[in-house]
Scaffold this motif. Structure first.
Motif, PDB file in Angstrom:
ATOM      1  N   SER A  10     -36.015 155.319   6.804  1.00 29.21           N
ATOM      2  CA  SER A  10     -36.144 156.703   6.349  1.00 29.21           C
ATOM      3  C   SER A  10     -35.156 156.989   5.234  1.00 29.21           C
ATOM      4  CB  SER A  10     -35.864 157.683   7.493  1.00 29.21           C
ATOM      5  OG  SER A  10     -36.849 157.603   8.476  1.00 29.21           O
ATOM      6  N   ASP A  12     -33.746 160.603   2.921  1.00 21.76           N
ATOM      7  CA  ASP A  12     -33.784 162.048   2.717  1.00 21.76           C
ATOM      8  C   ASP A  12     -33.710 162.314   1.222  1.00 21.76           C
ATOM      9  OD1 ASP A  12     -33.925 162.601   5.426  1.00 21.76           O
ATOM     10  OD2 ASP A  12     -31.793 163.049   5.629  1.00 21.76           O
ATOM     11  N   THR A  14     -34.140 165.649  -1.897  1.00 16.11           N
ATOM     12  CA  THR A  14     -34.246 167.066  -2.205  1.00 16.11           C
ATOM     13  C   THR A  14     -35.261 167.214  -3.329  1.00 16.11           C
ATOM     14  OG1 THR A  14     -31.946 167.455  -1.590  1.00 16.11           O
ATOM     15  CG2 THR A  14     -33.001 169.125  -2.977  1.00 16.11           C
ATOM     16  N   TYR A  34     -41.506 159.279  -3.904  1.00 12.11           N
ATOM     17  CA  TYR A  34     -40.717 159.342  -2.678  1.00 12.11           C
ATOM     18  C   TYR A  34     -41.183 158.294  -1.662  1.00 12.11           C
ATOM     19  CZ  TYR A  34     -38.984 163.828  -4.486  1.00 12.11           C
ATOM     20  OH  TYR A  34     -38.412 164.807  -5.245  1.00 12.11           O
ATOM     21  N   ARG A  78     -35.262 170.041   1.496  1.00 13.67           N
ATOM     22  CA  ARG A  78     -34.860 168.693   1.910  1.00 13.67           C
ATOM     23  C   ARG A  78     -36.016 168.084   2.681  1.00 13.67           C
ATOM     24  NH1 ARG A  78     -31.386 165.610   0.258  1.00 13.67           N
ATOM     25  NH2 ARG A  78     -30.779 164.833   2.264  1.00 13.67           N
ATOM     26  N   ASN A  80     -37.539 164.449   4.623  1.00 14.74           N
ATOM     27  CA  ASN A  80     -37.320 163.125   5.175  1.00 14.74           C
ATOM     28  C   ASN A  80     -38.600 162.337   4.944  1.00 14.74           C
ATOM     29  OD1 ASN A  80     -37.785 161.229   7.778  1.00 14.74           O
ATOM     30  ND2 ASN A  80     -35.626 161.277   7.186  1.00 14.74           N
ATOM     31  N   ARG A  82     -40.354 158.746   5.809  1.00 12.27           N
ATOM     32  CA  ARG A  82     -40.256 157.592   6.698  1.00 12.27           C
ATOM     33  C   ARG A  82     -41.359 156.596   6.355  1.00 12.27           C
ATOM     34  NH1 ARG A  82     -37.583 156.526  11.152  1.00 12.27           N
ATOM     35  NH2 ARG A  82     -38.449 155.236  12.794  1.00 12.27           N
ATOM     36  N   ARG A 100     -40.239 168.145   6.535  1.00 14.03           N
ATOM     37  CA  ARG A 100     -39.111 168.963   6.106  1.00 14.03           C
ATOM     38  C   ARG A 100     -37.950 168.697   7.056  1.00 14.03           C
ATOM     39  NH1 ARG A 100     -42.970 172.222   5.047  1.00 14.03           N
ATOM     40  NH2 ARG A 100     -43.065 174.337   5.477  1.00 14.03           N
ATOM     41  N   VAL A 101     -36.770 168.526   6.510  1.00 13.42           N
ATOM     42  CA  VAL A 101     -35.606 168.226   7.335  1.00 13.42           C
ATOM     43  C   VAL A 101     -35.292 169.385   8.281  1.00 13.42           C
ATOM     44  CG1 VAL A 101     -33.112 167.783   7.289  1.00 13.42           C
ATOM     45  CG2 VAL A 101     -34.634 166.545   5.723  1.00 13.42           C
ATOM     46  N   ARG A 104     -38.781 170.042  10.656  1.00 10.88           N
ATOM     47  CA  ARG A 104     -39.570 168.844  10.987  1.00 10.88           C
ATOM     48  C   ARG A 104     -41.075 169.055  10.768  1.00 10.88           C
ATOM     49  NH1 ARG A 104     -36.922 164.961   9.971  1.00 10.88           N
ATOM     50  NH2 ARG A 104     -38.250 163.622  11.187  1.00 10.88           N
TER      51      ARG A 104
END
Length: 147
Positions: A10, A12, A14, A34, A78, A80, A82, A100-101, A104
């Motif tokens: 994973s 992270d 922005t 990403y 932010r 994430n 994976r 979304r961090v 989730r």
């Protein structure tokens, strides 16, 4: 993510100003950037980063890419990302999940498929070459011991 694989990585990120479009959401093409960054994080975890891959004598071009956009990502959020290895014996298949961090919430999910080709002859390989298989086996064993 449709299916979680045996090996995952994973990152992270922005959402930056240069990644949004005129209506203030992340432009769809930037999701691939990403996903690619998460894919390389997974390859680094396998100790099969770009230099090692190039030295192996094989290349792994992406032959299929699918992205399902679920919710818009906006500047400053932010995320994430994976990447999860779900297939590696005849081709490399990775599933992706972007959340979304903060909450989730699922933003997008995706899938990529890569095949091995001989770097010199460009011949398609119908089985994954040993240089990558050995690293996948080693990582699986290391993960099994670590759990």
């Amino acid at each position: 993510m449709r299916k979680e694989g045996a090996i995952s990585a994973s990152i992270d990120v922005t959402v930056a100003f240069h990644d949004i479009d005129i209506i203030g959401v992340m432009w769809h093409g930037h999701y691939l950037k990403y996903l690619e960054t998460a894919r390389w994080a997974l390859m680094d975890q396998l100790d099969f980063g770009y230099d090692t891959m190039a030295a192996s004598g094989y290349a792994w071009p992406i032959v299929e890419m699918h992205v399902k956009y679920l919710h818009a990502a906006r500047m400053g959020e932010r995320l994430n990302v994976r990447a999860s290895l779900v297939e590696w014996e005849n081709r490399i298949t990775m599933n992706y999940l972007v959340t979304r961090v903060g909450d989730r919430e699922r933003v997008a999910r995706g899938k990529s498929v890569q095949v091995a080709v001989d770097a010199r002859t460009h011949a398609l390989q119908f089985e994954t070459p040993e240089p990558l298989l050995a690293r996948v086996r080693r990582t699986l064993k290391r993960n099994e011991i670590g759990t």
